[in-house]
Design a protein around this motif. Structure first.
Motif, PDB file in Angstrom:
ATOM      1  N   TYR A  90     -34.936  19.829   8.847  1.00 54.41           N
ATOM      2  CA  TYR A  90     -34.262  19.992   7.569  1.00 54.41           C
ATOM      3  C   TYR A  90     -35.151  20.834   6.650  1.00 54.41           C
ATOM      4  O   TYR A  90     -36.372  20.676   6.639  1.00 54.41           O
ATOM      5  CB  TYR A  90     -34.014  18.634   6.899  1.00 54.41           C
ATOM      6  CG  TYR A  90     -32.934  17.789   7.548  1.00 54.41           C
ATOM      7  CD1 TYR A  90     -32.162  18.253   8.607  1.00 54.41           C
ATOM      8  CD2 TYR A  90     -32.675  16.509   7.065  1.00 54.41           C
ATOM      9  CE1 TYR A  90     -31.184  17.475   9.180  1.00 54.41           C
ATOM     10  CE2 TYR A  90     -31.684  15.711   7.637  1.00 54.41           C
ATOM     11  CZ  TYR A  90     -30.942  16.210   8.690  1.00 54.41           C
ATOM     12  OH  TYR A  90     -29.973  15.432   9.260  1.00 54.41           O
ATOM     13  N   GLN A  91     -34.515  21.684   5.889  1.00 55.26           N
ATOM     14  CA  GLN A  91     -35.239  22.464   4.900  1.00 55.26           C
ATOM     15  C   GLN A  91     -35.271  21.725   3.567  1.00 55.26           C
ATOM     16  O   GLN A  91     -34.563  20.728   3.373  1.00 55.26           O
ATOM     17  CB  GLN A  91     -34.577  23.841   4.727  1.00 55.26           C
ATOM     18  CG  GLN A  91     -34.496  24.654   6.010  1.00 55.26           C
ATOM     19  CD  GLN A  91     -35.860  24.884   6.645  1.00 55.26           C
ATOM     20  OE1 GLN A  91     -36.846  25.194   5.954  1.00 55.26           O
ATOM     21  NE2 GLN A  91     -35.935  24.733   7.976  1.00 55.26           N
TER      22      GLN A  91
ATOM     23  N   ARG B 220     -43.088  15.730  10.754  1.00 53.39           N
ATOM     24  CA  ARG B 220     -43.641  16.387   9.552  1.00 53.39           C
ATOM     25  C   ARG B 220     -42.607  16.301   8.435  1.00 53.39           C
ATOM     26  O   ARG B 220     -41.404  16.171   8.684  1.00 53.39           O
ATOM     27  CB  ARG B 220     -44.029  17.837   9.830  1.00 53.39           C
ATOM     28  CG  ARG B 220     -42.892  18.777  10.135  1.00 53.39           C
ATOM     29  CD  ARG B 220     -43.393  20.220  10.337  1.00 53.39           C
ATOM     30  NE  ARG B 220     -42.289  21.133  10.569  1.00 53.39           N
ATOM     31  CZ  ARG B 220     -41.803  21.405  11.770  1.00 53.39           C
ATOM     32  NH1 ARG B 220     -42.334  20.829  12.846  1.00 53.39           N
ATOM     33  NH2 ARG B 220     -40.786  22.246  11.893  1.00 53.39           N
ATOM     34  N   GLY B 221     -43.075  16.345   7.217  1.00 50.31           N
ATOM     35  CA  GLY B 221     -42.193  16.195   6.076  1.00 50.31           C
ATOM     36  C   GLY B 221     -41.890  14.727   5.802  1.00 50.31           C
ATOM     37  O   GLY B 221     -42.669  13.826   6.139  1.00 50.31           O
TER      38      GLY B 221
ATOM     39  N   CYS C 205     -34.714  16.161   1.006  1.00 44.91           N
ATOM     40  CA  CYS C 205     -36.053  16.502   1.500  1.00 44.91           C
ATOM     41  C   CYS C 205     -36.798  17.351   0.464  1.00 44.91           C
ATOM     42  O   CYS C 205     -36.230  18.280  -0.118  1.00 44.91           O
ATOM     43  CB  CYS C 205     -35.948  17.272   2.805  1.00 44.91           C
ATOM     44  SG  CYS C 205     -35.322  16.291   4.191  1.00 44.91           S
ATOM     45  N   GLN C 206     -38.062  17.024   0.249  1.00 46.69           N
ATOM     46  CA  GLN C 206     -38.879  17.748  -0.724  1.00 46.69           C
ATOM     47  C   GLN C 206     -39.595  18.932  -0.083  1.00 46.69           C
ATOM     48  O   GLN C 206     -40.147  19.781  -0.786  1.00 46.69           O
ATOM     49  CB  GLN C 206     -39.902  16.792  -1.336  1.00 46.69           C
ATOM     50  CG  GLN C 206     -39.282  15.553  -1.971  1.00 46.69           C
ATOM     51  CD  GLN C 206     -38.340  15.895  -3.108  1.00 46.69           C
ATOM     52  OE1 GLN C 206     -38.767  16.410  -4.151  1.00 46.69           O
ATOM     53  NE2 GLN C 206     -37.047  15.638  -2.915  1.00 46.69           N
ATOM     54  N   LYS C 207     -39.598  18.969   1.252  1.00 44.98           N
ATOM     55  CA  LYS C 207     -40.212  20.073   1.997  1.00 44.98           C
ATOM     56  C   LYS C 207     -39.618  20.077   3.402  1.00 44.98           C
ATOM     57  O   LYS C 207     -38.844  19.175   3.766  1.00 44.98           O
ATOM     58  CB  LYS C 207     -41.729  19.911   2.052  1.00 44.98           C
ATOM     59  CG  LYS C 207     -42.198  18.560   2.575  1.00 44.98           C
ATOM     60  CD  LYS C 207     -43.711  18.439   2.463  1.00 44.98           C
ATOM     61  CE  LYS C 207     -44.180  17.036   2.847  1.00 44.98           C
ATOM     62  NZ  LYS C 207     -45.642  16.878   2.703  1.00 44.98           N
ATOM     63  N   GLU C 208     -39.966  21.082   4.181  1.00 44.47           N
ATOM     64  CA  GLU C 208     -39.432  21.148   5.544  1.00 44.47           C
ATOM     65  C   GLU C 208     -39.781  19.867   6.302  1.00 44.47           C
ATOM     66  O   GLU C 208     -40.933  19.427   6.293  1.00 44.47           O
ATOM     67  CB  GLU C 208     -40.006  22.361   6.277  1.00 44.47           C
ATOM     68  CG  GLU C 208     -39.408  22.538   7.667  1.00 44.47           C
ATOM     69  CD  GLU C 208     -39.987  23.735   8.403  1.00 44.47           C
ATOM     70  OE1 GLU C 208     -39.349  24.802   8.386  1.00 44.47           O
ATOM     71  OE2 GLU C 208     -41.091  23.581   8.992  1.00 44.47           O
ATOM     72  N   THR C 209     -38.782  19.306   6.959  1.00 42.19           N
ATOM     73  CA  THR C 209     -38.950  18.008   7.625  1.00 42.19           C
ATOM     74  C   THR C 209     -38.402  18.087   9.048  1.00 42.19           C
ATOM     75  O   THR C 209     -37.243  18.461   9.258  1.00 42.19           O
ATOM     76  CB  THR C 209     -38.217  16.903   6.842  1.00 42.19           C
ATOM     77  OG1 THR C 209     -38.792  16.797   5.531  1.00 42.19           O
ATOM     78  CG2 THR C 209     -38.330  15.566   7.551  1.00 42.19           C
ATOM     79  N   HIS C 210     -39.250  17.718   9.998  1.00 38.42           N
ATOM     80  CA  HIS C 210     -38.829  17.681  11.398  1.00 38.42           C
ATOM     81  C   HIS C 210     -38.836  16.234  11.879  1.00 38.42           C
ATOM     82  O   HIS C 210     -39.762  15.462  11.561  1.00 38.42           O
ATOM     83  CB  HIS C 210     -39.761  18.508  12.291  1.00 38.42           C
ATOM     84  CG  HIS C 210     -39.446  18.381  13.763  1.00 38.42           C
ATOM     85  ND1 HIS C 210     -40.075  17.438  14.562  1.00 38.42           N
ATOM     86  CD2 HIS C 210     -38.551  19.040  14.563  1.00 38.42           C
ATOM     87  CE1 HIS C 210     -39.596  17.542  15.795  1.00 38.42           C
ATOM     88  NE2 HIS C 210     -38.683  18.499  15.820  1.00 38.42           N
ATOM     89  N   PHE C 211     -37.822  15.853  12.641  1.00 39.14           N
ATOM     90  CA  PHE C 211     -37.774  14.489  13.162  1.00 39.14           C
ATOM     91  C   PHE C 211     -37.012  14.442  14.473  1.00 39.14           C
ATOM     92  O   PHE C 211     -36.140  15.271  14.750  1.00 39.14           O
ATOM     93  CB  PHE C 211     -37.134  13.526  12.143  1.00 39.14           C
ATOM     94  CG  PHE C 211     -35.703  13.826  11.816  1.00 39.14           C
ATOM     95  CD1 PHE C 211     -34.655  13.187  12.469  1.00 39.14           C
ATOM     96  CD2 PHE C 211     -35.386  14.765  10.839  1.00 39.14           C
ATOM     97  CE1 PHE C 211     -33.331  13.462  12.163  1.00 39.14           C
ATOM     98  CE2 PHE C 211     -34.061  15.053  10.530  1.00 39.14           C
ATOM     99  CZ  PHE C 211     -33.034  14.399  11.188  1.00 39.14           C
ATOM    100  N   TYR C 212     -37.380  13.477  15.292  1.00 39.57           N
ATOM    101  CA  TYR C 212     -36.612  13.137  16.493  1.00 39.57           C
ATOM    102  C   TYR C 212     -35.655  12.017  16.136  1.00 39.57           C
ATOM    103  O   TYR C 212     -35.936  11.175  15.272  1.00 39.57           O
ATOM    104  CB  TYR C 212     -37.539  12.651  17.609  1.00 39.57           C
ATOM    105  CG  TYR C 212     -38.505  13.668  18.144  1.00 39.57           C
ATOM    106  CD1 TYR C 212     -38.079  14.693  18.984  1.00 39.57           C
ATOM    107  CD2 TYR C 212     -39.864  13.594  17.842  1.00 39.57           C
ATOM    108  CE1 TYR C 212     -38.971  15.620  19.498  1.00 39.57           C
ATOM    109  CE2 TYR C 212     -40.767  14.521  18.337  1.00 39.57           C
ATOM    110  CZ  TYR C 212     -40.314  15.533  19.164  1.00 39.57           C
ATOM    111  OH  TYR C 212     -41.203  16.446  19.673  1.00 39.57           O
ATOM    112  N   TRP C 213     -34.518  11.989  16.810  1.00 40.70           N
ATOM    113  CA  TRP C 213     -33.590  10.868  16.666  1.00 40.70           C
ATOM    114  C   TRP C 213     -33.140  10.426  18.046  1.00 40.70           C
ATOM    115  O   TRP C 213     -33.077  11.221  18.985  1.00 40.70           O
ATOM    116  CB  TRP C 213     -32.384  11.240  15.798  1.00 40.70           C
ATOM    117  CG  TRP C 213     -31.608  12.428  16.290  1.00 40.70           C
ATOM    118  CD1 TRP C 213     -31.773  13.738  15.939  1.00 40.70           C
ATOM    119  CD2 TRP C 213     -30.525  12.414  17.245  1.00 40.70           C
ATOM    120  NE1 TRP C 213     -30.887  14.548  16.601  1.00 40.70           N
ATOM    121  CE2 TRP C 213     -30.105  13.761  17.410  1.00 40.70           C
ATOM    122  CE3 TRP C 213     -29.879  11.413  17.958  1.00 40.70           C
ATOM    123  CZ2 TRP C 213     -29.066  14.111  18.273  1.00 40.70           C
ATOM    124  CZ3 TRP C 213     -28.851  11.769  18.818  1.00 40.70           C
ATOM    125  CH2 TRP C 213     -28.450  13.092  18.971  1.00 40.70           C
TER     126      TRP C 213
END
Length: 288
Positions: A21-22, A43-44, A77-85
């Motif tokens: 997410y951006q 991250r994020g 999101c306040q910054k770029e966020t990477h996640f697994y689901w």
């Protein structure tokens, strides 16, 4: 908060993926999606709310959303966020609780079953110390989604269980910080080792170096029973095994199982199995 799952059956894997997410993006708001949604942020940060409770899911943290609840984003999101689901489900019993529910020991009469079920616990939200390993497992799961073979599906379930073990280990580490857990485990190990001998509360207190009342509290919190109830159930399991696999007289089996009184053995055996020892032996020997 923790999730308590009762197995068998174990939870089963369904599907997984990853997203980036951006700044300004929001996780979708959903209700009653029918699956557990495990989110692991690398991250994020994600800002999610479920049933009125807010969760900040930072890099290295996870969150498990319920299949039967509403969740939404309370902050973009306040910054770029990477996640697994990862989505998983279980057809077995489960609950969400603030602390562990005492483990229920089996009272099955079947000679080959000592524990019908077991419970395991996964933290709902928190930092995962083995986050790199968890990420690798989810990446392997994603690769296997490209293969339609039954072998790939089987491997996915194996990897899912490895992932659950990581979370279970995290919860075990938290629990072992609580004194009552360690004392209960020590007490249970002592009772298993000395079940053939007469064991009194005073003897147990001397061996554990704690007052008997405190030992009982620890056992009830961890196993849901007193030390002597735990000991009696363990002795009954040994008696069941001997009744099936040996030709020893029932009186001898009572002694070998740690029961000093034959009438007391009979009463306990009937209470925990619903059978008299001889009836139990005949039933399961005739079915072999």
């Amino acid at each position: 908060m923790i999730f308590q799952f009762t197995a068998p059956p174990l939870p089963h894997y369904m599907i997984c993926g990853e997203d980036t997410y951006q700044e300004g993006d929001r996780h979708p708001d959903r209700y009653n999606i029918g699956v557990f949604d495990l989110i692991l942020v690398t991250r994020g940060e994600l800002f999610l709310k479920e049933n009125g409770v807010s969760y900040s899911v930072k890099a290295g943290y996870h969150l498990i959303l319920r299949p039967d609840a509403a969740h939404r984003t309370y902050l973009p999101c306040q910054k770029e966020t990477h996640f697994y689901w990862l989505h998983f489900q279980t057809v077995g019993p489960w609950i969400e609780a603030e602390e562990r529910i005492p483990f229920a020991l089996s009272q099955s009469d079947h000679p080959y079953v000592q524990f019908d079920n077991f419970s395991f616990y996964i933290p709902k939200h928190g930092e995962l110390s083995s986050k790199e390993q968890a990420g690798r497992l989810i990446e392997q799961l994603q690769l296997l989604q490209q293969s339609p073979s039954s072998a790939a599906r089987w491997k996915q379930q194996q990897l899912m269980h490895e992932l659950l073990l990581l979370f279970q280990a995290e919860e075990e580490g938290i629990q072992q910080q609580h004194p009552h857990y360690a004392i209960a485990e020590r007490t249970a190990n002592y009772l298993r080792a000395h079940y053939k001998e007469p064991v009194s509360y005073q003897q147990l207190s001397d061996a554990m170096h704690f007052h008997q009342n405190y030992i009982s509290i620890c056992m009830k919190k961890t196993f849901g029973c007193t030390p002597l109830e735990f000991l009696t159930r363990h002795r009954i399991e040994q008696a069941k095994r001997l009744l099936i696999h040996t030709n020893e007289p029932i009186g001898r089996i009572a002694e070998e199982s740690g029961f000093g009184s034959f009438p007391y053995f009979i009463r306990c055996f009937v209470r925990y199995t619903g059978f008299k020892p001889n009836s139990f032996r005949l039933k399961y020997r005739s079915s072999r």
